[in-house]
Scaffold this motif. Structure first.
Motif, PDB file in Angstrom:
ATOM      1  N   PHE A 126       0.837  -1.210   0.000  1.00 40.68           N
ATOM      2  CA  PHE A 126       0.000   0.000   0.000  1.00 40.68           C
ATOM      3  C   PHE A 126       0.870   1.259   0.000  1.00 40.68           C
ATOM      4  O   PHE A 126       0.634   2.198  -0.770  1.00 40.68           O
ATOM      5  N   ILE A 185      -1.438  -1.440  -5.515  1.00 37.30           N
ATOM      6  CA  ILE A 185      -2.626  -1.187  -4.696  1.00 37.30           C
ATOM      7  C   ILE A 185      -3.570  -2.384  -4.763  1.00 37.30           C
ATOM      8  O   ILE A 185      -4.077  -2.863  -3.741  1.00 37.30           O
ATOM      9  N   ALA A 189      -2.126  -5.315  -2.853  1.00 39.61           N
ATOM     10  CA  ALA A 189      -2.284  -5.137  -1.405  1.00 39.61           C
ATOM     11  C   ALA A 189      -3.726  -5.389  -0.979  1.00 39.61           C
ATOM     12  O   ALA A 189      -3.981  -5.997   0.073  1.00 39.61           O
ATOM     13  N   ARG A 190      -4.669  -4.947  -1.805  1.00 41.85           N
ATOM     14  CA  ARG A 190      -6.081  -5.192  -1.494  1.00 41.85           C
ATOM     15  C   ARG A 190      -6.369  -6.698  -1.504  1.00 41.85           C
ATOM     16  O   ARG A 190      -7.080  -7.213  -0.633  1.00 41.85           O
ATOM     17  N   THR A 248      -5.147  -8.245   1.595  1.00 42.16           N
ATOM     18  CA  THR A 248      -6.066  -8.004   2.714  1.00 42.16           C
ATOM     19  C   THR A 248      -7.172  -9.048   2.740  1.00 42.16           C
ATOM     20  O   THR A 248      -7.533  -9.566   3.803  1.00 42.16           O
ATOM     21  N   ALA A 282     -12.207  -2.216   2.132  1.00 40.25           N
ATOM     22  CA  ALA A 282     -11.411  -2.333   0.901  1.00 40.25           C
ATOM     23  C   ALA A 282     -12.264  -2.705  -0.305  1.00 40.25           C
ATOM     24  O   ALA A 282     -11.989  -2.269  -1.426  1.00 40.25           O
ATOM     25  N   PRO A 295      -6.614   3.231  -0.222  1.00 38.11           N
ATOM     26  CA  PRO A 295      -5.316   2.634   0.121  1.00 38.11           C
ATOM     27  C   PRO A 295      -4.779   3.127   1.462  1.00 38.11           C
ATOM     28  O   PRO A 295      -4.186   2.351   2.218  1.00 38.11           O
ATOM     29  N   TYR A 296      -4.972   4.405   1.761  1.00 41.70           N
ATOM     30  CA  TYR A 296      -4.507   4.957   3.028  1.00 41.70           C
ATOM     31  C   TYR A 296      -5.268   4.333   4.205  1.00 41.70           C
ATOM     32  O   TYR A 296      -4.679   3.982   5.232  1.00 41.70           O
ATOM     33  N   ALA A 315      -4.350   0.672   4.630  1.00 39.50           N
ATOM     34  CA  ALA A 315      -2.962   0.570   5.108  1.00 39.50           C
ATOM     35  C   ALA A 315      -2.905   0.797   6.623  1.00 39.50           C
ATOM     36  O   ALA A 315      -2.170   0.095   7.346  1.00 39.50           O
ATOM     37  N   THR A 368      -4.166  -2.269   8.239  1.00 44.33           N
ATOM     38  CA  THR A 368      -3.203  -3.366   8.194  1.00 44.33           C
ATOM     39  C   THR A 368      -2.071  -3.159   9.188  1.00 44.33           C
ATOM     40  O   THR A 368      -1.481  -4.124   9.685  1.00 44.33           O
TER      41      THR A 368
END
Length: 659
Positions: free
Chosen positions: A23, A35, A38-39, A42, A110, A122-123, A126, A129
């Motif tokens: 992220f 991105i 990373a999603r 998750t 997400a 994304p913020y 993140a 996470t």
């Protein structure tokens, strides 16, 4: 099996670290592939958390005593429901449950349709996470839920009898859903600050998340109170215990936030204040977890002493410092283009005073909770702060809060005139003063109860007036019947009228709580056939008997109950003895009506069947539980997505490339 369960923890930790790094790099490089990766990570973490959760449920339900956690908290004779509830009986299991809820919330954000391509997402994820990394580090290296013993014990230690109650099934789950739920608005708030997005988008997008977290905290606190009332046998439902206070403090600050945030949405004011409140609420959830797991304070609700408290304290300090740094670095932007208060006699002013009172209450509870630690550090002696301190300090604060809740609905935005106030409040005020006079004539003693019930009456009347006025105004335009006009009025203003229903529920709860000023209590040792009187009741002790429930034995007393000469039947207070636990548990006998509860506890007995009982008459307790149902209905109504639900404007995002 052991390999699978431990692999699910370690692999989730690795993926959490990867998701956070991906992220961050994706944001810095504006790389959509990172991105999306990373999603996806998750989602994988949530799947692994689900696997870990289901496997622990399976191990507990099938009595796999080769696992230390199963051995410590279950036994083969334990009912299946309590075997499964043992999931959150210890540190490792409860933290796994917390982590599961955290991953669930993160995936919901997400993959939300509204947030999938939003530049804030994304913020937000993140930040969530980052929380996951901490919890998985704890699960992987500090308190492991899947430790194997050297051998396979024949039998487990069993579950603490105090935890073998329906409250054990609901109370921890609702509290954790509330605690973890506050991570969502916190993540939105910090993401908004990082992006220098100073509008109220994050407020609007987290409204339902925040109300839901507030509702779960409310239910968790009340269910915990009901559990204590029926299980512990001390005769009350709230003792200002450190762990009770730990879940009450974020409830107070979130309540303040839910009110003040309306000023930001309508007047573009209190941006810094609202961000600070949501950061404080999030920090208090970590602080509460620190109290429960550190062993620094004595509590009947706390886990056994461990070194977990230090880790939570460090993580809380890191997150608070990080959050405050981001907030202060954006302070100059937050202060631009803000509105101002136009009059002291306005709804926004009343909301601000409401906030100050709620924060004052939070500080009072916080200081009373940590004072034993402060006194021990300074003087070397731990001074206990008890119920009298909290009741003395909190009573006037909460009465002032109730009064503001009564006044707020009928005060106008921006400015109210004296004529408006007179027209709005004259009739409710006169009726409330008549009620106060009747209470005095009836012989009610004490200033606080009279003032409290008068304010509760005033509060309910002002809210009824608001419903009546709104319905009348709608009928004047639409010519609808009263039920139809009221229905349409409410569904077109779900947030507003749902909030009013919540206020009425709080008023009913306050009505019941004030009744505690008039409880009666007696502790007596009685012979068989002997009678005693308490309040309007005559209670005759007719002897002890015994029965079995599975492998457990129950000793109970037969108590004949009469009220004003009328036979009400029998009550049977009990003591349960467990095969795998040394100390028996108390099963309280409660006869509950709208006016009062008759509460009997069997404390001890002798060979000749003389028995010692605690008798209590607790007025109006049932109204607390009724009020909770009303609060729940109001909160659900406020967040329900109906045809006329609140419309959130689309967010274009800051002027940068959309990921």
């Amino acid at each position: 099996m052991n390999i699978i369960v431990n692999l699910s923890i370690y692999l989730a930790l690795i993926l959490s670290i990867y998701a956070f790094v991906a992220f961050v790099l994706g944001i810095r490089k504006q790389d959509q592939r990172l991105i999306d990766s990373a999603r996806g990570a998750t989602l994988s973490i949530f799947i692994l958390a689900s696997i870990s959760t289901l496997l622990l449920f399976y191990l507990l339900g099938t009595s796999q005593f080769q696992f230390q956690y199963v051995y410590q908290y279950t036994s083969s004779d334990l009912p299946l429901l309590y075997k499964l509830a043992a999931f959150w009986a210890g540190n490792a299991g409860s933290l796994l449950l917390w982590t599961f809820f955290l991953t669930m919330y993160a995936v919901m954000v997400a993959y939300s349709r509204k947030m999938r391509r939003n530049p804030m997402t994304p913020y937000i994820v993140a930040i969530m996470t980052l929380n996951m990394i901490f919890f998985y580090l704890i699960l992987a290296f500090v308190t492991k839920p899947f430790i194997l013993l050297d051998g396979v014990p024949v039998e487990g230690r069993g579950l603490n009898p105090m935890l073998q109650d329906p409250g054990m099934i609901l109370h921890p789950v609702t509290i954790y859903l509330g605690y973890v739920g506050l991570a969502v608005p916190f993540a939105f708030a910090i993401a908004s600050l990082i992006l220098k997005s100073m509008d109220s988008f994050w407020v609007k997008m987290t409204r339902r998340w925040t109300i839901l977290a507030w509702l779960f905290l409310t239910l968790g606190n009340v269910i915990g109170g009901y559990w204590a009332y029926t299980e512990l046998g001390w005769g009350g439902y709230w003792a200002w215990d450190p762990v009770e206070n730990a879940s009450f403090m974020p409830w107070l600050t979130v309540t303040a936030y839910l009110h003040s945030v309306m000023i930001q949405e309508r007047k573009n004011m209190l941006k810094v204040w609202n961000l600070s409140l949501i950061i404080l609420s999030y920090a208090l959830t970590l602080f509460g977890t620190f109290l429960v797991r550190s062993g620094v304070l004595t509590s009947v609700h706390a886990f056994s002493e461990s070194n977990l408290g230090a880790y939570f304290l460090i993580f809380m300090a890191f997150m608070v410092i990080f959050s405050m740094y981001i907030l202060m670095s954006r302070y100059h932007l937050l202060k631009k283009d803000t509105g101002q208060f136009e009059s002291f006699l306005s709804k926004e002013s009343s909301f601000l005073i409401n906030n100050l009172i709620l924060l004052g209450a939070t500080f009072a509870v916080f200081w009373g909770t940590v004072f034993p630690l402060v006194s021990e550090a300074v003087r070397g002696t731990k001074v206990t702060v008890g119920i009298p301190f909290f009741n003395t300090v909190m009573s006037p604060i909460l009465l002032a809060l109730l009064f503001l809740m009564a006044v707020c609905p009928l005060i106008a935005w921006q400015r109210s005139t004296v004529k408006n106030l007179r027209d709005n409040f004259l009739i409710p005020a006169i009726i409330s003063l008549v009620v106060a006079g009747l209470l005095v004539v009836m012989g009610v003693q004490g200033a606080y109860p009279i003032i409290g019930w008068t304010i509760v009456t005033f509060m309910i009347l002002t809210h009824i007036v608001e419903f009546v006025r709104g319905t009348a105004a709608r009928r004047k335009v639409t010519k609808e019947s009263v039920p139809v006009a009221l229905y349409n009025l409410m569904i077109r203003g779900r947030r507003r009228y749902g909030g009013y229903i919540v206020h009425i529920g709080i008023a009913l709860m306050a009505f019941g709580i004030i009744g505690a000023n008039f409880d009666e209590e007696k502790l007596l040792t009685m012979r068989v056939g002997e009678s005693m009187e308490i309040g309007d009741y005559t209670i005759t002790y007719e002897g002890l008997a015994q029965r079995s429930e599975g492998v457990n034995d129950i000793v109970f007393a037969n108590m004949k109950i009469e009220k004003n000469g009328r036979n009400l039947g029998y009550m049977q207070p009990e003591r349960m003895f467990y095969l795998n636990w040394e100390e028996p548990s108390t099963n309280v006998a409660v006869r509950s009506t709208l006016s009062e509860d008759l509460y009997i506890v069997l404390s001890a007995w002798e060979q000749d069947q003389r028995a010692t009982f605690k008798f209590k008459v607790n007025p109006l307790v049932k109204w607390i539980w009724i009020g909770t149902w009303v609060v729940t209905i109001g909160a659900i109504f406020a967040i329900w997505n109906g045809r006329y639900g609140n419309i959130v404007p689309r967010y274009a995002g800051p002027r940068r490339k959309v990921y």
